[in-house]
Design a protein around this motif. Sequence first.
Motif, PDB file in Angstrom:
ATOM      1  N   VAL A 273      -4.579   6.880  -0.579  1.00  0.00           N
ATOM      2  CA  VAL A 273      -4.191   5.709  -0.287  1.00  0.00           C
ATOM      3  C   VAL A 273      -4.388   4.184  -1.265  1.00  0.00           C
ATOM      4  O   VAL A 273      -5.328   4.501  -2.111  1.00  0.00           O
ATOM      5  CB  VAL A 273      -4.795   5.243   0.797  1.00  0.00           C
ATOM      6  CG1 VAL A 273      -4.654   3.277   1.346  1.00  0.00           C
ATOM      7  CG2 VAL A 273      -4.715   6.026   2.239  1.00  0.00           C
TER       8      VAL A 273
ATOM      9  N   THR B 172       0.796  -1.163  -0.280  1.00  0.00           N
ATOM     10  CA  THR B 172       0.370  -0.105   0.163  1.00  0.00           C
ATOM     11  C   THR B 172       0.736   1.047  -0.091  1.00  0.00           C
ATOM     12  O   THR B 172       1.841   1.261   0.579  1.00  0.00           O
ATOM     13  CB  THR B 172      -0.782   0.110   1.272  1.00  0.00           C
ATOM     14  OG1 THR B 172      -1.325  -1.285   1.290  1.00  0.00           O
ATOM     15  CG2 THR B 172      -2.035   1.328   1.189  1.00  0.00           C
TER      16      THR B 172
ATOM     17  N   ASN C 164       0.657   5.683   0.499  1.00  0.00           N
ATOM     18  CA  ASN C 164       0.264   6.826   0.984  1.00  0.00           C
ATOM     19  C   ASN C 164       0.480   7.869  -0.129  1.00  0.00           C
ATOM     20  O   ASN C 164       2.454   8.106   0.542  1.00  0.00           O
ATOM     21  CB  ASN C 164       0.075   6.572   2.454  1.00  0.00           C
ATOM     22  CG  ASN C 164      -0.481   7.995   3.128  1.00  0.00           C
ATOM     23  OD1 ASN C 164      -1.012   8.557   2.410  1.00  0.00           O
ATOM     24  ND2 ASN C 164      -0.006   8.311   4.797  1.00  0.00           N
TER      25      ASN C 164
END
Length: 104
Positions: free
Chosen positions: A68, A17, A19
């Motif tokens: 995100v 992930t 950000n």
Amino acid sequence: MRLRAIAHSRTGDKGDTANVSLIAFDPAEYSRLEAQVTAERVRDHFAGIVTGGVVRYALPQLGTLNFVMRGALGGGVTRSLALDAHGKGLSALLLDLEIPDAEG
């Protein structure tokens, strides 16, 4: 015009992930960022890189949009064979997104 003309970016990553924050240089430009840089546009801009969803969080008091992006790091920084597929590379790519200039 490209986003880099009115904003800068910061990034972080955890697992697969990413950000990515988009921060207006001038707080007066924040509403323009909010109107032009949607989660869908960011997802389209990162087509072929981001395989999961993109969620946008608005932080108007900071003049910032935070994205995100799941499935953005080729399985995670330590698993990816791509050179610098995390952090700085993704923020630079976001800043290349085209938006209409003030007149357009």
